[in-house]
Design an enzyme around this catalytic site. Structure first.
Site, PDB file in Angstrom:
ATOM      1  N   ASN A   1       0.851  -1.185   0.000  1.00  0.00           N
ATOM      2  CA  ASN A   1       0.000   0.000   0.000  1.00  0.00           C
ATOM      3  C   ASN A   1       0.889   1.238   0.000  1.00  0.00           C
ATOM      4  O   ASN A   1       1.478   1.586   1.020  1.00  0.00           O
ATOM      5  CB  ASN A   1      -0.908  -0.022   1.226  1.00  0.00           C
ATOM      6  CG  ASN A   1      -1.824   1.183   1.306  1.00  0.00           C
ATOM      7  OD1 ASN A   1      -1.961   1.940   0.341  1.00  0.00           O
ATOM      8  ND2 ASN A   1      -2.456   1.367   2.454  1.00  0.00           N
TER       9      ASN A   1
ATOM     10  N   LYS B   1      -0.009   4.250  -0.237  1.00  0.00           N
ATOM     11  CA  LYS B   1      -0.712   5.383   0.378  1.00  0.00           C
ATOM     12  C   LYS B   1      -0.547   6.635  -0.511  1.00  0.00           C
ATOM     13  O   LYS B   1      -0.518   6.516  -1.725  1.00  0.00           O
ATOM     14  CB  LYS B   1      -0.242   5.583   1.810  1.00  0.00           C
ATOM     15  CG  LYS B   1      -0.368   4.296   2.643  1.00  0.00           C
ATOM     16  CD  LYS B   1      -0.095   4.499   4.106  1.00  0.00           C
ATOM     17  CE  LYS B   1      -0.198   3.161   4.832  1.00  0.00           C
ATOM     18  NZ  LYS B   1       0.008   3.301   6.285  1.00  0.00           N
TER      19      LYS B   1
ATOM     20  N   HIS C   1      -9.118   0.511   5.409  1.00  0.00           N
ATOM     21  CA  HIS C   1      -7.849   0.802   6.074  1.00  0.00           C
ATOM     22  C   HIS C   1      -8.091   1.780   7.220  1.00  0.00           C
ATOM     23  O   HIS C   1      -8.949   2.657   7.135  1.00  0.00           O
ATOM     24  CB  HIS C   1      -6.847   1.380   5.081  1.00  0.00           C
ATOM     25  CG  HIS C   1      -5.439   1.428   5.604  1.00  0.00           C
ATOM     26  ND1 HIS C   1      -5.017   2.403   6.491  1.00  0.00           N
ATOM     27  CD2 HIS C   1      -4.381   0.618   5.389  1.00  0.00           C
ATOM     28  CE1 HIS C   1      -3.746   2.189   6.777  1.00  0.00           C
ATOM     29  NE2 HIS C   1      -3.334   1.110   6.136  1.00  0.00           N
TER      30      HIS C   1
ATOM     31  N   GLU D   1      -6.706   4.337   8.218  1.00  0.00           N
ATOM     32  CA  GLU D   1      -6.622   5.762   7.883  1.00  0.00           C
ATOM     33  C   GLU D   1      -7.918   6.252   7.256  1.00  0.00           C
ATOM     34  O   GLU D   1      -8.319   7.406   7.462  1.00  0.00           O
ATOM     35  CB  GLU D   1      -5.423   5.999   6.958  1.00  0.00           C
ATOM     36  CG  GLU D   1      -4.105   5.774   7.673  1.00  0.00           C
ATOM     37  CD  GLU D   1      -2.959   5.383   6.774  1.00  0.00           C
ATOM     38  OE1 GLU D   1      -1.867   5.111   7.304  1.00  0.00           O
ATOM     39  OE2 GLU D   1      -3.144   5.340   5.537  1.00  0.00           O
TER      40      GLU D   1
ATOM     41  N   GLY E   1       2.846   2.481  10.803  1.00  0.00           N
ATOM     42  CA  GLY E   1       3.704   3.634  10.587  1.00  0.00           C
ATOM     43  C   GLY E   1       4.387   4.152  11.837  1.00  0.00           C
ATOM     44  O   GLY E   1       4.995   5.220  11.814  1.00  0.00           O
TER      45      GLY E   1
END
Length: 250
Positions: A10, A12, A95, A97, A173
């Site tokens: 991913n 992002k 996800h 986020e 992260g």
């Protein structure tokens, strides 16, 4: 039947034409485990570029999101039919986020997942708990709530199009990684829930990925666990070590 190992990358909101070409060239030039299914998810602007650049037969391209309406006045969104028309057959949904920053509820994620599957896409469906929920001992309850919303929308053969990614929010992260034992326990709980609430076959066949600061130096130990069927990788998918993660079982 053994579940085929699966690794997703991913990207992002990262990358340029030049950097994405470089990432894909590294994949093209590397010897990848042929028994691993790989998807990479660049920003939407670069889906066609990635599709054109990928030469590895085991690597596919995925979107990072899709909307649950066929078309219309939904500025900034991408439809399932547009992805299919672009020969993109995967999307990531749910996800953390998207859930925490953009307010997507369990029900919205489930609706998007059903719409994507009905339109012919396969879905990497994400779930996971916050640090506060983990510390309160609510990991399993949170994930089961998320799964229940999904199961309320999909059924039967729909599950064949779903890969589950367990991603503890506190490990995404941050450099923090769930211990091998913590990861396995969560994956086992997910598989047990599928067995109890959906079917033995779905529990046995559904691949469950771990995501959360996965790197080349921890992927091999995680990959040994019986209920961990691969990884959804964030930052490390932008680096050469992504190849090491793909090859975790070699």
């Amino acid at each position: 039947m053994a579940r085929k190992f699966f690794v997703g990358g991913n990207f992002k909101m990262n990358g340029t034409s030049e950097s994405i070409k470089k990432i894909i060239k590294n994949l093209n030039d590397s010897k990848l485990d042929s028994n691993v299914e790989v998807v990479i998810a660049p920003p939407a602007l670069y889906l066609q570029l990635a599709k054109a650049e990928v030469k590895q037969p085991t690597v596919q391209v995925s979107a990072q999101n899709v909307y649950d309406k066929p078309d219309g006045a939904f500025t900034g969104e991408i439809s399932v039919s547009q992805l299919a028309d672009s020969d993109i057959h995967w999307t990531i949904l749910g996800h953390s986020e998207r859930r925490t920053l953009l307010g997507e509820t369990d029900e919205i994620v489930a609706s998007k997942t059903k719409f994507a599957i009905d339109g012919g896409l396969s879905v990497v469906w994400c779930c996971g708990e916050s640090l506060a929920e983990r510390e309160a001992g609510n990991t399993v309850a949170v994930v089961e709530r998320q799964l229940a919303a999904l199961a309320a929308k999909i059924s039967g053969a729909d599950w064949q199009k779903v890969v589950i990614a367990y991603e503890p929010i506190w490990a995404i992260g941050t450099g923090k990684v769930a211990t091998v034992q913590q990861a396995q326990e969560a994956h086992e709980a997910i598989r047990n829930w599928l067995k109890a609430k959906v079917s033995d076959d779905v529990a046995e066949q559904t691949r469950i990925l771990y995501g959360g600061s996965v790197k080349g130096d921890n992927s091999k130990d995680l990959a040994k666990e019986k209920d961990i069927d691969g990884f959804l990788v964030g930052g490390a998918s932008l680096k050469p070590e992504f190849v090491d993660i793909i090859n975790s079982n070699l």
